[in-house]
Scaffold this motif. Structure first.
Motif, PDB file in Angstrom:
ATOM      1  N   LEU A  68      -7.841   8.873 -19.682  1.00 41.08           N
ATOM      2  CA  LEU A  68      -7.840   8.666 -18.246  1.00 41.08           C
ATOM      3  C   LEU A  68      -6.409   8.441 -17.775  1.00 41.08           C
ATOM      4  CD1 LEU A  68      -9.776   8.209 -15.754  1.00 41.08           C
ATOM      5  CD2 LEU A  68      -9.510   5.760 -16.229  1.00 41.08           C
ATOM      6  N   GLN A  69      -6.002   9.176 -16.729  1.00 42.47           N
ATOM      7  CA  GLN A  69      -4.632   9.111 -16.239  1.00 42.47           C
ATOM      8  C   GLN A  69      -4.617   8.964 -14.721  1.00 42.47           C
ATOM      9  OE1 GLN A  69      -1.923   9.017 -18.134  1.00 42.47           O
ATOM     10  NE2 GLN A  69      -3.004   9.364 -20.067  1.00 42.47           N
ATOM     11  N   PRO A  70      -3.516   8.431 -14.154  1.00 41.17           N
ATOM     12  CA  PRO A  70      -3.385   8.386 -12.698  1.00 41.17           C
ATOM     13  C   PRO A  70      -3.310   9.785 -12.099  1.00 41.17           C
ATOM     14  CG  PRO A  70      -1.775   6.942 -13.779  1.00 41.17           C
ATOM     15  CD  PRO A  70      -2.369   7.817 -14.844  1.00 41.17           C
ATOM     16  N   SER A  71      -3.747   9.908 -10.869  1.00 43.02           N
ATOM     17  CA  SER A  71      -3.581  11.151 -10.107  1.00 43.02           C
ATOM     18  C   SER A  71      -3.152  10.758  -8.693  1.00 43.02           C
ATOM     19  CB  SER A  71      -4.863  11.982 -10.111  1.00 43.02           C
ATOM     20  OG  SER A  71      -4.673  13.214  -9.441  1.00 43.02           O
ATOM     21  N   LEU A  72      -4.060  10.790  -7.723  1.00 43.62           N
ATOM     22  CA  LEU A  72      -3.692  10.345  -6.376  1.00 43.62           C
ATOM     23  C   LEU A  72      -3.653   8.822  -6.282  1.00 43.62           C
ATOM     24  CD1 LEU A  72      -5.602  12.896  -4.109  1.00 43.62           C
ATOM     25  CD2 LEU A  72      -3.236  12.963  -4.928  1.00 43.62           C
ATOM     26  N   ALA A  73      -4.241   8.159  -7.243  1.00 49.81           N
ATOM     27  CA  ALA A  73      -4.077   6.713  -7.384  1.00 49.81           C
ATOM     28  C   ALA A  73      -3.170   6.451  -8.578  1.00 49.81           C
ATOM     29  CB  ALA A  73      -5.415   6.026  -7.578  1.00 49.81           C
ATOM     30  N   THR A  74      -2.316   5.456  -8.463  1.00 47.14           N
ATOM     31  CA  THR A  74      -1.396   5.141  -9.556  1.00 47.14           C
ATOM     32  C   THR A  74      -1.887   3.983 -10.418  1.00 47.14           C
ATOM     33  OG1 THR A  74      -0.132   3.722  -8.062  1.00 47.14           O
ATOM     34  CG2 THR A  74       0.614   6.004  -8.311  1.00 47.14           C
ATOM     35  N   TRP A  84     -13.910  -2.375  -7.378  1.00 46.34           N
ATOM     36  CA  TRP A  84     -12.650  -1.855  -7.904  1.00 46.34           C
ATOM     37  C   TRP A  84     -11.716  -1.558  -6.732  1.00 46.34           C
ATOM     38  CZ3 TRP A  84     -11.245  -0.806 -13.049  1.00 46.34           C
ATOM     39  CH2 TRP A  84     -12.253  -1.007 -14.008  1.00 46.34           C
ATOM     40  N   GLU A  85     -10.420  -1.829  -6.928  1.00 43.55           N
ATOM     41  CA  GLU A  85      -9.410  -1.484  -5.930  1.00 43.55           C
ATOM     42  C   GLU A  85      -8.413  -0.508  -6.541  1.00 43.55           C
ATOM     43  OE1 GLU A  85      -7.713  -5.032  -4.251  1.00 43.55           O
ATOM     44  OE2 GLU A  85      -9.644  -5.689  -3.404  1.00 43.55           O
ATOM     45  N   PHE A  86      -8.122   0.561  -5.787  1.00 39.40           N
ATOM     46  CA  PHE A  86      -7.242   1.637  -6.239  1.00 39.40           C
ATOM     47  C   PHE A  86      -6.001   1.687  -5.360  1.00 39.40           C
ATOM     48  CE2 PHE A  86     -11.398   2.616  -7.776  1.00 39.40           C
ATOM     49  CZ  PHE A  86     -11.217   3.268  -8.982  1.00 39.40           C
ATOM     50  N   THR A  87      -4.835   1.656  -5.978  1.00 35.56           N
ATOM     51  CA  THR A  87      -3.567   1.767  -5.259  1.00 35.56           C
ATOM     52  C   THR A  87      -3.162   3.232  -5.185  1.00 35.56           C
ATOM     53  OG1 THR A  87      -2.873  -0.408  -6.054  1.00 35.56           O
ATOM     54  CG2 THR A  87      -1.153   1.050  -5.198  1.00 35.56           C
ATOM     55  N   LEU A  88      -2.934   3.724  -3.968  1.00 36.44           N
ATOM     56  CA  LEU A  88      -2.645   5.146  -3.779  1.00 36.44           C
ATOM     57  C   LEU A  88      -1.181   5.464  -4.085  1.00 36.44           C
ATOM     58  CD1 LEU A  88      -4.602   5.873  -0.472  1.00 36.44           C
ATOM     59  CD2 LEU A  88      -5.409   5.977  -2.846  1.00 36.44           C
ATOM     60  N   ARG A  89      -0.959   6.680  -4.522  1.00 33.65           N
ATOM     61  CA  ARG A  89       0.399   7.167  -4.785  1.00 33.65           C
ATOM     62  C   ARG A  89       1.134   7.314  -3.459  1.00 33.65           C
ATOM     63  NH1 ARG A  89       2.425   9.508  -9.239  1.00 33.65           N
ATOM     64  NH2 ARG A  89       0.314   9.651 -10.149  1.00 33.65           N
ATOM     65  N   GLU A  90       2.345   6.843  -3.396  1.00 30.82           N
ATOM     66  CA  GLU A  90       3.116   6.919  -2.161  1.00 30.82           C
ATOM     67  C   GLU A  90       3.795   8.283  -2.028  1.00 30.82           C
ATOM     68  OE1 GLU A  90       5.814   3.656  -1.947  1.00 30.82           O
ATOM     69  OE2 GLU A  90       4.234   2.130  -1.904  1.00 30.82           O
ATOM     70  N   THR A 101      -3.415   8.713   3.095  1.00 38.25           N
ATOM     71  CA  THR A 101      -3.525   7.315   3.508  1.00 38.25           C
ATOM     72  C   THR A 101      -4.859   6.743   3.036  1.00 38.25           C
ATOM     73  OG1 THR A 101      -4.614   7.854   5.607  1.00 38.25           O
ATOM     74  CG2 THR A 101      -2.178   7.806   5.598  1.00 38.25           C
ATOM     75  N   PRO A 102      -4.992   5.406   3.020  1.00 39.40           N
ATOM     76  CA  PRO A 102      -6.290   4.825   2.677  1.00 39.40           C
ATOM     77  C   PRO A 102      -7.406   5.295   3.607  1.00 39.40           C
ATOM     78  CG  PRO A 102      -4.586   3.154   2.536  1.00 39.40           C
ATOM     79  CD  PRO A 102      -3.933   4.377   3.127  1.00 39.40           C
ATOM     80  N   ASP A 103      -7.105   5.484   4.887  1.00 42.57           N
ATOM     81  CA  ASP A 103      -8.129   5.967   5.814  1.00 42.57           C
ATOM     82  C   ASP A 103      -8.574   7.382   5.460  1.00 42.57           C
ATOM     83  OD1 ASP A 103      -8.302   3.648   7.312  1.00 42.57           O
ATOM     84  OD2 ASP A 103      -6.807   4.294   8.770  1.00 42.57           O
ATOM     85  N   ALA A 104      -7.611   8.233   5.067  1.00 37.96           N
ATOM     86  CA  ALA A 104      -7.959   9.611   4.705  1.00 37.96           C
ATOM     87  C   ALA A 104      -8.815   9.638   3.441  1.00 37.96           C
ATOM     88  CB  ALA A 104      -6.694  10.440   4.509  1.00 37.96           C
ATOM     89  N   GLY A 134      -5.451  -2.671   3.553  1.00 37.47           N
ATOM     90  CA  GLY A 134      -4.002  -2.674   3.454  1.00 37.47           C
ATOM     91  C   GLY A 134      -3.408  -1.314   3.718  1.00 37.47           C
ATOM     92  N   ASN A 135      -2.143  -1.177   3.333  1.00 41.73           N
ATOM     93  CA  ASN A 135      -1.388   0.039   3.637  1.00 41.73           C
ATOM     94  C   ASN A 135      -1.560   1.140   2.596  1.00 41.73           C
ATOM     95  OD1 ASN A 135      -0.268  -1.024   6.011  1.00 41.73           O
ATOM     96  ND2 ASN A 135       1.351  -2.061   4.835  1.00 41.73           N
ATOM     97  N   ASN A 136      -1.962   0.780   1.371  1.00 39.08           N
ATOM     98  CA  ASN A 136      -2.052   1.823   0.340  1.00 39.08           C
ATOM     99  C   ASN A 136      -3.151   1.565  -0.686  1.00 39.08           C
ATOM    100  OD1 ASN A 136      -0.880  -0.326  -1.000  1.00 39.08           O
ATOM    101  ND2 ASN A 136       0.520   0.959  -2.202  1.00 39.08           N
ATOM    102  N   THR A 137      -4.232   0.914  -0.259  1.00 36.26           N
ATOM    103  CA  THR A 137      -5.296   0.545  -1.203  1.00 36.26           C
ATOM    104  C   THR A 137      -6.652   0.878  -0.626  1.00 36.26           C
ATOM    105  OG1 THR A 137      -3.921  -1.292  -1.986  1.00 36.26           O
ATOM    106  CG2 THR A 137      -6.262  -1.363  -2.557  1.00 36.26           C
ATOM    107  N   ILE A 138      -7.554   1.315  -1.481  1.00 36.75           N
ATOM    108  CA  ILE A 138      -8.962   1.451  -1.094  1.00 36.75           C
ATOM    109  C   ILE A 138      -9.810   0.615  -2.038  1.00 36.75           C
ATOM    110  CG2 ILE A 138      -8.657   3.766  -0.113  1.00 36.75           C
ATOM    111  CD1 ILE A 138     -10.361   4.696  -2.607  1.00 36.75           C
TER     112      ILE A 138
END
Length: 498
Positions: A68-74, A84-90, A101-104, A134-138
């Motif tokens: 398992l590797q990061p993709s759009l989440a880091t 679970w909370e996922f931090t998105l790639r900036e 964005t988290p909304d998208a 937040g700004n970069n999490t879902i």
């Protein structure tokens, strides 16, 4: 029927003929196995076509080594047994220029949860909610405790499109992905044309683009490989390997894929375990592996291959025993010729026509006449899902939905499973699957899977025929191509021409 040629690249790729000629020289043609059959609906296997074309990307991914590797989440964190909370790639942008964005992401995954027929890996039965925080999490919340959610969001079905990709209940993949290639033309019955995404977050792709042809007939894909029309042809029938000639590299790996004779357990006669065991004993799986698959497959020991860590250690091939099959039918009160069955097979798997003929002959030997119907999978699946069939051939990758057998067992062998083609229902199995999904102890989880596999084989819920190999034919002009263990990736940014 000859597949119509798609444009290698659209006029939008180049502003001058010189550039266009250069781009064409750096493009390849690929012969794919399945056609798009659901209007690019991401809950369907159409999502896999988009992921394999280098367009669609999920939050996580399964690498070529199965990790398992990061993709759009880091990164990702389990904050409670069901959360679970996922931090998105900036810095990621969709191909239409909109930011990731988290909304998208929340919009994309919530669209997936609202569809009529949910994705096997990400359905409302599994997922309670998806929300941007937040700004970069879902945050993704499941109904039941699960340690496997990062694997669920590696499924191509959970690939993320820009908001413009979801309009009026339809999916539009053209220019709305995040991957290294942009779909510029999508013809569901013919194929796709893709071009390089010059702004890809992961770096510039080596190829300028590709023409991807949908060619269900396995022998036709072999012809495309032999003639050089397609530089990559996937899922080549083992019977066609001898005819390919030189100039090709055969890429094959042992696949977590088992060819299976699906038995409709809700049919009155087939609900009798003696009759199912008779069918099981009447089929020579070792003969199928050596003759029809030309040695490029192993006779099955159950749903899982013998080297997999979740296969029962004592698992072995069911003995081919027509006399025992006849005795079981006699015990079940079935007179010779009284049980007539219809067998469905699809032509995307080149071996299935011959497999069906062998099964037809071997069941006839024990007094079960069989009528065979061969068609494209898209024409057969509705009947299989609704239970309007007796027996059917299926090639199933048990790590396709998620990279753990939990996804396969939950969808295929639980009472409410969304892909329960055998229409098998056992509350004890349901409880075991639920237990495995919540277990953080990997050996314990594997032990549960082995218990279920043992039961499926013992009860002849289905007849597991052979463990298959993935066999692709690749021109020696192509560099950096690798078959993916779970069939999730094909055209990557690293595939190049020598």
């Amino acid at each position: 029927m000859r597949i119509n040629h798609l444009l290698i690249l659209s006029a939008a790729v180049a502003s001058s003929s010189g550039y266009a000629q250069s781009a064409r020289a750096q493009s390849i043609t690929i012969a794919e196995q399945f056609t798009a059959r659901a209007g690019w609906a991401l809950e369907s296997d159409d999502s896999n076509l988009l992921a394999r074309a280098g367009c669609l990307e999920p939050l996580t991914r399964i690498d070529f080594d199965g990790t398992l590797q990061p993709s759009l989440a880091t990164s990702w964190t389990q904050t409670s047994p069901t959360t679970w909370e996922f931090t998105l790639r900036e810095g990621v942008k969709f191909q239409d220029g909109q930011p990731l964005t988290p909304d998208a992401v929340s919009n994309a995954l919530n669209n997936l949860l609202k569809v009529t027929t949910p994705a096997r890996a990400f359905s409302p039965k599994l997922i309670k909610s998806v929300e941007a925080i937040g700004n970069n999490t879902i945050r993704i919340t499941s109904h039941a405790p699960t340690v496997l959610l990062p694997y669920n969001v590696a499924s191509p079905s959970t690939g993320i499109l820009s908001p413009a990709g979801y309009q009026n209940g339809r999916i539009n993949p053209i220019g709305t992905c995040t991957g290294p290639f942009i779909v510029v033309r999508a013809a569901p019955r013919e194929g796709m044309t893709v071009k390089r995404n010059e702004n890809y977050w992961g770096g510039r792709a080596a190829l300028a683009g590709a023409e991807i042809r949908f060619i269900p007939d396995g022998n036709a894909r072999a012809v495309q490989a032999r003639s050089g029309e397609a530089l990559i042809s996937v899922a080549i029938p083992s019977s066609a390997l001898h005819s390919l000639g030189s100039g090709l590299q055969i890429e094959n790996i042992d696949s977590p894929r088992t060819a299976t004779l699906i038995i409709n357990n809700k049919k009155p006669a087939l609900s009798d375990v003696k009759i199912r065991r008779a069918i099981q004993a009447a089929i020579d799986t070792a003969g199928l592996a050596s003759v029809v698959y030309a040695g490029a497959a192993q006779p099955a020991v159950g749903p899982f291959g013998p080297k997999e860590p979740w296969a029962p250690k004592e698992a072995k091939v069911v003995k081919y025993d027509p006399a025992y099959a006849k005795e079981l039918l006699k015990q079940a009160g079935i007179q010779d010729g009284a049980l007539k069955l219809s067998l469905l097979a699809y032509n995307e798997r080149g071996e299935f026509k011959d497999v069906a003929a062998v099964i037809q002959a071997q069941l006839r030997e024990v007094g079960i006449p069989v009528d065979v119907r061969v068609a494209e999978y898209a024409a057969l699946e509705p009947r299989m899902l609704s239970g309007d069939f007796d027996i059917a051939l299926l090639s199933r990758n048990h790590l396709y939905d998620i990279a753990d057998p939990f996804g396969f067992l939950a969808s295929d062998y639980t009472c409410a499973g969304s892909y329960n083609l055998s229409h098998y229902c056992n509350k004890d199995v349901d409880a075991k699957v639920a237990k495995a999904g919540a277990s953080v102890d990997i050996p314990d989880r594997h032990s549960v899977y082995a218990d279920i596999a043992r039961r499926l084989q013992d009860e002849a819920v289905n007849v597991f025929l052979v463990h298959e190999q993935a066999i692709d034919a690749v021109s020696k002009k192509v560099a950096n191509y690798r078959p993916h263990l779970h069939d999730s990736y094909l055209l990557t940014k690293d595939v190049a021409l020598r």
